[in-house]
Structures are given as C-alpha cells and as structure tokens.
Scaffold this motif. Structure first.
Motif, mmCIF file in Angstrom:
data_model
loop_
_atom_site.group_PDB
_atom_site.id
_atom_site.type_symbol
_atom_site.label_atom_id
_atom_site.label_comp_id
_atom_site.label_asym_id
_atom_site.label_seq_id
_atom_site.Cartn_x
_atom_site.Cartn_y
_atom_site.Cartn_z
ATOM 1 N N VAL A 1 0.929 -1.103 -0.045
ATOM 2 C CA VAL A 1 -0.001 0.102 0.366
ATOM 3 C C VAL A 1 0.721 1.079 0.254
ATOM 4 O O VAL A 1 0.084 1.847 -1.164
ATOM 5 C CB VAL A 1 -1.089 -0.449 1.436
ATOM 6 N N ALA A 2 2.252 1.359 1.026
ATOM 7 C CA ALA A 2 2.698 2.492 0.961
ATOM 8 C C ALA A 2 3.828 2.579 -0.556
ATOM 9 O O ALA A 2 3.745 3.591 -0.853
ATOM 10 C CB ALA A 2 4.068 2.286 1.894
ATOM 11 N N HIS A 3 4.110 1.607 -0.865
ATOM 12 C CA HIS A 3 5.115 2.030 -2.290
ATOM 13 C C HIS A 3 3.412 1.850 -3.513
ATOM 14 O O HIS A 3 3.912 3.338 -3.814
ATOM 15 C CB HIS A 3 5.107 0.270 -2.609
ATOM 16 N N VAL A 4 2.302 1.487 -3.034
ATOM 17 C CA VAL A 4 1.891 2.417 -4.204
ATOM 18 C C VAL A 4 1.099 3.290 -4.676
ATOM 19 O O VAL A 4 1.353 4.371 -5.103
ATOM 20 C CB VAL A 4 0.401 1.776 -4.503
ATOM 21 N N LEU A 5 0.988 3.501 -3.016
ATOM 22 C CA LEU A 5 0.328 5.667 -3.114
ATOM 23 C C LEU A 5 1.824 5.919 -3.210
ATOM 24 O O LEU A 5 1.060 6.922 -3.971
ATOM 25 C CB LEU A 5 0.539 5.388 -1.296
ATOM 26 N N ARG A 6 2.961 5.591 -2.193
ATOM 27 C CA ARG A 6 4.075 6.925 -3.283
ATOM 28 C C ARG A 6 4.481 6.576 -4.175
ATOM 29 O O ARG A 6 4.594 8.101 -4.767
ATOM 30 C CB ARG A 6 5.181 6.029 -2.296
ATOM 31 N N GLY B 1 -6.374 1.872 -2.641
ATOM 32 C CA GLY B 1 -5.604 2.373 -3.325
ATOM 33 C C GLY B 1 -7.158 3.516 -3.947
ATOM 34 O O GLY B 1 -7.272 5.175 -4.100
ATOM 35 N N ARG B 2 -8.282 2.192 -4.247
ATOM 36 C CA ARG B 2 -9.680 2.723 -5.356
ATOM 37 C C ARG B 2 -10.288 3.846 -4.328
ATOM 38 O O ARG B 2 -10.812 4.361 -4.143
ATOM 39 C CB ARG B 2 -10.623 1.333 -5.757
ATOM 40 N N SER B 3 -10.065 3.472 -2.844
ATOM 41 C CA SER B 3 -10.959 3.463 -1.968
ATOM 42 C C SER B 3 -10.033 5.341 -1.368
ATOM 43 O O SER B 3 -10.875 6.177 -1.513
ATOM 44 C CB SER B 3 -10.830 3.404 -0.788
ATOM 45 N N LEU B 4 -9.158 5.479 -2.184
ATOM 46 C CA LEU B 4 -8.519 7.173 -1.836
ATOM 47 C C LEU B 4 -8.567 7.732 -3.557
ATOM 48 O O LEU B 4 -7.979 8.222 -3.354
ATOM 49 C CB LEU B 4 -6.815 7.275 -1.554
ATOM 50 N N GLY B 5 -9.236 6.808 -4.154
ATOM 51 C CA GLY B 5 -9.524 7.781 -6.042
ATOM 52 C C GLY B 5 -8.197 7.376 -6.794
ATOM 53 O O GLY B 5 -8.198 7.799 -7.647
ATOM 54 N N LEU B 6 -6.924 7.066 -6.513
ATOM 55 C CA LEU B 6 -6.515 6.106 -7.209
ATOM 56 C C LEU B 6 -7.374 5.309 -8.691
ATOM 57 O O LEU B 6 -8.193 4.839 -8.195
ATOM 58 C CB LEU B 6 -4.977 5.566 -6.908
ATOM 59 N N PRO C 1 -7.428 2.480 -11.643
ATOM 60 C CA PRO C 1 -7.079 1.381 -11.878
ATOM 61 C C PRO C 1 -5.771 1.319 -12.521
ATOM 62 O O PRO C 1 -4.892 0.484 -11.881
ATOM 63 C CB PRO C 1 -7.599 0.402 -12.885
ATOM 64 N N ARG C 2 -4.768 1.885 -13.412
ATOM 65 C CA ARG C 2 -3.782 1.227 -14.413
ATOM 66 C C ARG C 2 -2.748 2.912 -13.177
ATOM 67 O O ARG C 2 -1.432 2.335 -13.179
ATOM 68 C CB ARG C 2 -4.273 2.648 -15.551
ATOM 69 N N GLN C 3 -3.579 3.485 -12.693
ATOM 70 C CA GLN C 3 -1.646 4.069 -11.084
ATOM 71 C C GLN C 3 -1.430 2.701 -10.663
ATOM 72 O O GLN C 3 0.163 3.051 -10.100
ATOM 73 C CB GLN C 3 -2.417 5.161 -10.791
ATOM 74 N N ILE C 4 -2.641 2.286 -9.769
ATOM 75 C CA ILE C 4 -2.954 1.021 -8.976
ATOM 76 C C ILE C 4 -1.513 -0.436 -9.980
ATOM 77 O O ILE C 4 -0.536 -0.681 -9.064
ATOM 78 C CB ILE C 4 -4.347 0.483 -8.535
ATOM 79 N N GLU C 5 -1.989 -0.296 -10.848
ATOM 80 C CA GLU C 5 -1.380 -1.552 -11.533
ATOM 81 C C GLU C 5 0.164 -1.512 -12.011
ATOM 82 O O GLU C 5 0.984 -1.968 -11.308
ATOM 83 C CB GLU C 5 -2.280 -1.524 -12.873
#
Length: 467
Positions: free
Chosen positions: A138-143, A311-316, A318-322
């Motif tokens: 989670v931390a990595h994806v958000l950063r 990530g989706r709950s924070l508004g990211l 799908p491609r950003q998360i991938e």
C-alpha cells in the motif's frame, strides 16, 4: 515525533523499553507528561536512564504514587496467560492501561488540520498472514502515485516516532492483535482485514479471543471503509456485520484470492493470476498479476487485492495502481526473490515461521529445493505433505531436522544441520528453472536471534554463490 496530548504535567508509566517503548517515553515527554519507565531487562533500563528518564520498578507499590496511566509494549501479556506484575499493579492502583496505538489515535489529529486543504488519512492493516506485505505494498503504490506516505506500527517506525500530519499525507500502519486488543482509542479512516489463521492463541485465550482482538479495529474503530478478506468464515462474518443493508454493501469492499465474488457489492478478487474489480454486478477493471516479480503466489495475490482496494478507496485509478504494483520490489524476508543464478531462482521467506506460512510459499513455486527447520511449532510440517509434488528435495536444519526427516521419509531429503550446508547442497543440486526456497516453518531461536538474522545469512550465502 507525535507529542502525546492529554497528559501534560501528569505521571505516566511506560512498561517495556524497546523500539516502541522508548519512542513512547520521548513522545510523552514532548507532550509535557512525566514518563516513569521500567523494563525487566537491565540493559534496556540503562538506555532509558542514560537518556534522562526516571526508572522505577513498576512491580512495587511504591512506584505508583501519582501515576495516572500505564503504557505497555505489545509483547507484554496483559491478560492471558497471566498479566505482567506491573499491569496488575496498574489495575490495583487505579491507573488506566493503554498502548502506543491508543496514544497515537488520541494525539495525531490537531487543530492545525483545520488549515489543511486535504485531511490526512490513516490506513490500518491487520490479519494473521500478509499484513506486512500488504502494508508495504500500500505504501509503495501510494508513493508511486505521488502521495506523501509514512509507514509504521508493527513494521518500520513506531507510531509515536512518526512525523506530525501534513496536508493530504497518508499514514499506513500494520497492527498486530496485541496492538488492537489493548488500544483505548482506534479511529482509522480505512481498515483492512487480510485473513485469520490460528496464532498467538495463548495470548488471547483461544481463537475467539484472537478474532475479537482483530475485530476491535472495525467494530470500535468505525472506519469509513472496511476492506475484508472473505476466504475464511471470520472474514465473511465480519464483512456481513459491517456492510449496510443495501445491495451495494457500502462501506465494505470484500477481497479474495481464488474465488469469484458474486453479488452487487464492491469486491476485488484474484483468480488464475488475474485481479478483477467488480461493482454493482459488473467488472470495472482487471489486470495480470503473474509477471509481478515482487508478488509471487496466490497469497500475495490476496495482498494485492487488498492494496488495490485501498488505492481505489483513496481515489486512484486502476492503471495507477497496476503501475505501482509492477515496480514493487517485495518485502524483505517475505517470499522475496533475492537472486537468479544460472537459471535458478533463490527466494528468502524466512518470515515463514509456521507451517501455514510455509504452505503459501510452497504453493507459489514448483521444482523447489526447500530449506526448512529451526525451533518447531506445534503440529510440525505434516500438513505440508500434500505439497511435496512441488518439492524436488528438502534440506533440514536446526532442532526440527530429525522430526521433519521422519515426516519426509517417503520424499528426498537431507539433514543438513546448518544453513551453510543446506544452501551449498541445494545450490549443487538445483537445475535451471528450479527454485531454492528458504521457508523454515519454524522459529529461528535455536541458531539465530531472529527470523531477520536467519534471512540475512541466507542472503549472504546466496550472494557469495553469485560471486
């Protein structure tokens, strides 16, 4: 540092002076409280004394004059199998008992938040297996998406050692059952429950107490969004309790690895290596997890589903998360691919300290040269015998080696004794396309001070092989 609020000018006892305990004492002092410190180990007491803290034996009545609260470290029993003497004294003397997680939640939000354009967010992740990887992922994806992120709790920094909140900043916390059970304040914005398997049962009086400790994060924490792994009955029960009486099931997102989730609610699941997001009865996103080197195996696919839901709950998108997941390097000592030498993959899963955890690693690979052993846990490795078709040969170390050899009588194995011999034997036997896997299914304390030290030796030995 997060200065503790609410205890200015008052005495607060601190029990346990490891990483979180010393951080707690410093944060109390920063909030103008008066810490009174104790640890059963003389070396830890000396460190606290040298920092200028008052040290007093909290098992004695005389130490409790004027103390209003006791803050205890998570490793110290407060109920089962028996309360620590200092905790019993706190009860007798009318002092409230809390931990650093409770202090964090009562101190993190401040009046300065009124000036922020975007409110800070706190994400808490609990469960039996996968919570460290999910937290780090989670931390990595958000950063990777450009957010300001701090990570801590049961991994990384102690919660009170973190920096004060910033505009739009996100704190990602891994919380163990020890931490959720005792905290007097819990108020996450998003809470994640990965799964539940038997663990720490002596500390919780059985499976029911263990689940109840995890459930507090949701039932008492009241998160805006609950992300619940539903592959076990406890997760299904929890998701059902938290969802609204509507078709959408808000505010719950169910996650799973291995099964398609039906219904009109919000769900994220992985099947055959593909992650899918469904809402209102239709698929809205999907991508392939199989080539993500930092997330091998179905157990990591469950972690990926939970992190995706955050990530989706924070508004990211799908491609950003991938994109963030593709660059995730893996968490050290947790099914981490550390090298490929002459076509042989070397995987460090030293954190697999019981058979349930080792099972996930054995399922993740084929043609395995398996290094196992250490201080055996109850039940041994008999539950892993059905997975021996994934294992070419086993290399057994430590106290458990003779007993494990009995379990593996019908399968190729060697009593190596030491990590050095096991790595040498596995390296010699492995062929291109094989995997040398350290997944001990045991505690480390016969030959190593920690699972980290065990994994570090494995890494050093593999690095020497690579030249």
């Amino acid at each position: 540092m997060i200065p503790v609020r609410g205890y200015a000018g008052r005495k607060v006892a601190v029990l346990g002076l490891g990483r979180s305990g010393l951080a707690t004492a410093r944060a109390l002092a920063a909030g103008d409280a008066i810490p009174i410190c104790w640890d059963d180990g003389e070396a830890a007491r000396t460190v606290a004394h040298d920092e200028g803290f008052t040290v007093a034996d909290l098992s004695r009545d005389a130490a409790w004059d004027g103390i209003d609260a006791l803050i205890t470290s998570p490793g110290i029993p407060h109920l089962y199998p028996a309360p620590h003497p200092a905790i019993a004294k706190a009860w007798q003397n009318g002092a409230v008992v809390d931990n650093d997680i409770g202090l964090f939640f009562r101190s993190f939000a401040t009046q300065e938040w009124d000036e922020f354009e975007r409110a800070p967010r706190v994400i808490c992740i609990t469960g039996s297996n996968g919570k460290s990887t999910t937290t780090a992922l989670v931390a990595h994806v958000l950063r990777a998406a450009g957010m300001s992120v701090q990570m801590g709790g049961n991994i990384g920094r102690g919660v009170l050692d973190m920096d004060p909140a910033t505009d739009g900043g996100v704190v990602v916390l891994e919380l163990s059952s020890y931490q959720t059970e005792l905290a007097r304040a819990l108020s996450p914005d998003i809470a994640v429950f990965t799964n539940l398997t038997p663990d720490h049962l002596d500390r919780h009086g059985g499976m029911g107490g263990y689940f109840a400790a995890k459930r507090r994060l949701f039932a008492e924490g009241g998160p805006e969004r609950s992300i619940i792994g539903v592959d076990e009955v406890e997760g299904r029960y929890l998701a059902q309790q938290l969802r609204e009486e509507t078709a959408t099931g808000d505010p719950v997102i169910r996650v799973s690895s291995g099964q398609k989730l039906s219904g009109d609610g919000w769900s994220v699941f992985a099947r055959k290596g593909h992650l899918a997001e469904w809402r209102k009865g239709r698929q809205v996103a999907s991508f392939d997890l199989r080539e993500m080197a930092g997330l091998p195996g179905a157990h990591n696919h469950q972690n990926a589903c939970a992190a995706y839901a955050v990530g989706r709950s924070l508004g990211l998108g799908p491609r950003q998360i991938e994109t963030g997941m593709r660059s995730y390097p893996g968490l050290r000592h947790r099914c981490q691919v550390i090298a490929t030498i002459n076509g042989v993959r070397y995987v460090n899963d030293s954190k697999a300290t019981n058979a349930d955890a080792a099972e996930q690693a054995l399922r993740a690979f084929k043609n395995i040269h398996w290094i196992a052993g250490g201080v055996p846990k109850a039940g041994g490795i008999s539950s892993l015998i059905p997975l021996m078709d994934h294992v070419t040969s086993s290399y057994l170390i430590g106290e458990a080696a003779p007993a494990f050899a009995q379990d593996l009588t019908d399968f190729p194995h060697e009593i190596s004794g030491t990590m050095q011999q096991a790595v040498a034997s596995a390296h010699s036997a492995a062929q291109p396309g094989d995997t040398v896997l350290l997944a001990p299914a045991c505690a480390s304390f016969d030959q190593f001070p920690s699972f980290e030290a065990r994994g570090e030796m494995f890494e050093a030995l593999v690095a020497a092989l690579a030249g």
